[in-house]
Motif scaffolding. Structure first.
Motif, PDB file in Angstrom:
ATOM      1  N   ILE A   2      29.947  33.196  38.370  1.00 33.13           N
ATOM      2  CA  ILE A   2      30.327  31.814  38.651  1.00 33.13           C
ATOM      3  C   ILE A   2      29.278  30.851  38.112  1.00 33.13           C
ATOM      4  CG2 ILE A   2      30.835  30.141  40.468  1.00 33.13           C
ATOM      5  CD1 ILE A   2      32.973  32.274  40.100  1.00 33.13           C
ATOM      6  N   LEU A   3      27.995  31.216  38.265  1.00 28.14           N
ATOM      7  CA  LEU A   3      26.923  30.368  37.739  1.00 28.14           C
ATOM      8  C   LEU A   3      27.002  30.277  36.226  1.00 28.14           C
ATOM      9  CD1 LEU A   3      24.331  28.738  38.116  1.00 28.14           C
ATOM     10  CD2 LEU A   3      23.057  30.896  38.069  1.00 28.14           C
ATOM     11  N   LEU A 257      36.091  41.398  29.129  1.00 31.22           N
ATOM     12  CA  LEU A 257      35.895  39.946  29.109  1.00 31.22           C
ATOM     13  C   LEU A 257      36.237  39.374  27.738  1.00 31.22           C
ATOM     14  CD1 LEU A 257      32.583  39.532  31.158  1.00 31.22           C
ATOM     15  CD2 LEU A 257      34.901  38.903  31.860  1.00 31.22           C
ATOM     16  N   GLU A 258      35.862  40.065  26.669  1.00 35.07           N
ATOM     17  CA  GLU A 258      36.210  39.598  25.323  1.00 35.07           C
ATOM     18  C   GLU A 258      37.725  39.539  25.149  1.00 35.07           C
ATOM     19  OE1 GLU A 258      33.792  39.062  21.987  1.00 35.07           O
ATOM     20  OE2 GLU A 258      33.833  37.932  23.850  1.00 35.07           O
ATOM     21  N   LEU A 296      38.273  34.641  34.071  1.00 33.05           N
ATOM     22  CA  LEU A 296      37.124  35.426  33.625  1.00 33.05           C
ATOM     23  C   LEU A 296      36.306  35.978  34.793  1.00 33.05           C
ATOM     24  CD1 LEU A 296      35.932  33.440  30.471  1.00 33.05           C
ATOM     25  CD2 LEU A 296      37.053  35.676  30.537  1.00 33.05           C
ATOM     26  N   PRO A 297      36.025  35.186  35.834  1.00 36.90           N
ATOM     27  CA  PRO A 297      35.339  35.783  36.991  1.00 36.90           C
ATOM     28  C   PRO A 297      36.138  36.919  37.629  1.00 36.90           C
ATOM     29  CG  PRO A 297      35.174  33.395  37.070  1.00 36.90           C
ATOM     30  CD  PRO A 297      36.130  33.717  35.965  1.00 36.90           C
ATOM     31  N   PHE A 298      37.470  36.792  37.635  1.00 33.80           N
ATOM     32  CA  PHE A 298      38.303  37.859  38.183  1.00 33.80           C
ATOM     33  C   PHE A 298      38.113  39.153  37.395  1.00 33.80           C
ATOM     34  CE2 PHE A 298      42.277  40.246  37.671  1.00 33.80           C
ATOM     35  CZ  PHE A 298      42.475  40.682  38.979  1.00 33.80           C
ATOM     36  N   VAL A 302      36.692  42.881  38.387  1.00 33.79           N
ATOM     37  CA  VAL A 302      37.517  44.097  38.280  1.00 33.79           C
ATOM     38  C   VAL A 302      36.854  45.140  37.379  1.00 33.79           C
ATOM     39  CG1 VAL A 302      39.693  45.004  37.374  1.00 33.79           C
ATOM     40  CG2 VAL A 302      39.686  42.899  38.740  1.00 33.79           C
ATOM     41  N   ALA A 303      36.349  44.704  36.231  1.00 31.85           N
ATOM     42  CA  ALA A 303      35.791  45.655  35.248  1.00 31.85           C
ATOM     43  C   ALA A 303      34.319  45.951  35.497  1.00 31.85           C
ATOM     44  CB  ALA A 303      35.971  45.095  33.834  1.00 31.85           C
ATOM     45  N   GLY A 304      33.724  45.266  36.455  1.00 26.84           N
ATOM     46  CA  GLY A 304      32.304  45.450  36.683  1.00 26.84           C
ATOM     47  C   GLY A 304      31.981  46.469  37.749  1.00 26.84           C
TER      48      GLY A 304
END
Length: 305
Positions: A2-3, A257-258, A296-298, A302-304
């Motif tokens: 988020i930052l 993310l890409e 993108l934060p979502f 999920v992928a992190g």
């Protein structure tokens, strides 16, 4: 995350402010042209050379390129299928196909991944774009623009590829890397200082290129499939394929993310050049960029994990 998104947004807002304020009498389009020309011909090649010369290249590079190509081609095919059930002109169809297929892998993807993952993130963003997205854009993308628009005396796609400075930098850096040539630290200082200007200038230029005036109700209805594909389906597909290939965070997170980046703003150039519906494309790019602040934060979450 988020930052990071907040920091990126602040720089994009500077570009939007420029459209309104025109400091020094410089129109946003004129200023953006100067910034992107500097980044395209000098700063981005310097960054690519410095990053890929030092990055670990190998099987993961092939996986990154393969996942990028899968995301682009699958998105293009899905949009082509959906377009058959929509009432569109040829110019609108071509614009939507380009918008749904090519993510903003460098102009937004590079700053985001660099902020999250440092040098590793920069390497993934560069490989994702230059090893797959850019070659596909300058071949299949231009073919789509010509087919649905109007011919513009275009040269063969490989001629266009030869004119991409960052691609030459990627080829040179990969050759030096794989040949085991030591990276000279003196040169590294120069390349790092030049490359440091890429992220803020690209984000400001992105803000300068957004078109809030294109967000009209009729356009919003037509671009909804693009938003679904670019921000939801493409990253979901790449996530699934990445898991099948055995990728783990942070590499898995980076490629997802890409794939979930918003519409590539530079596609406006192709639309203008070939007579596609530039306003419709601008609406897709602007709205997808705004919505990506939420998606993108979502996908990072999920992928992190």
């Amino acid at each position: 995350m988020i930052l990071v998104i907040g920091q990126m947004t602040a720089m994009v807002l500077i570009g939007l402010w420029w459209q309104w304020a025109r400091p020094g009498g410089w129109e946003a389009g004129q200023a953006r042209g100067a910034l992107t020309t500097l980044v395209y011909h000098v700063l981005l090649p310097a960054l690519v050379l410095g990053v890929l010369w030092r990055a670990p290249l190998g099987a993961d590079s092939l996986r990154i390129a393969g996942l990028a190509a899968l995301g682009v081609v699958a998105s293009m095919g899905l949009m082509a299928l959906i377009a058959r059930f929509m009432t569109l002109t040829r110019g609108q169809t071509g614009a939507l196909l380009l918008a749904a297929s090519f993510p903003n892998a460098t102009y937004l993807g590079l700053p985001v991944l660099e902020s999250l993952f440092g040098d590793h993130g920069r390497a993934v963003a560069v490989q994702y774009d230059l090893f797959a997205c850019t070659p596909l854009l300058l071949s299949v993308g231009i073919a789509i623009a010509i087919h649905y628009g109007r011919p513009h005396g275009d040269q063969p796609f490989w001629v266009g590829l030869l004119k991409v400075p960052a691609l030459w930098a990627a080829i040179l850096a990969s050759a030096l890397n794989l040949s085991g040539v030591p990276f000279p630290e003196a040169l590294g200082g120069i390349l790092d200082r030049l490359g440091a200007g890429v992220v803020p200038l690209m984000l400001i230029a992105l803000g300068m290129g957004l078109r809030l005036d294109a967000l009209k109700p009729a356009a919003l209805a037509r671009v909804s499939p693009v938003l679904l594909i670019q921000l939801v389906l493409a990253p979901a597909l790449v996530l699934g394929a990445g898991l099948m290939l055995g990728l783990e965070p942070p590499l898995l997170t980076a490629v997802v993310l890409e794939a979930g980046m918003p519409v590539m703003v530079l596609g406006l150039v192709l639309c203008d050049r070939h007579g596609l519906d530039t306003g419709l494309y601008a609406a897709a790019a602007t709205l997808s960029t705004l919505l990506s602040l939420l998606t993108l934060p979502f996908w990072h979450g999920v992928a992190g994990v």
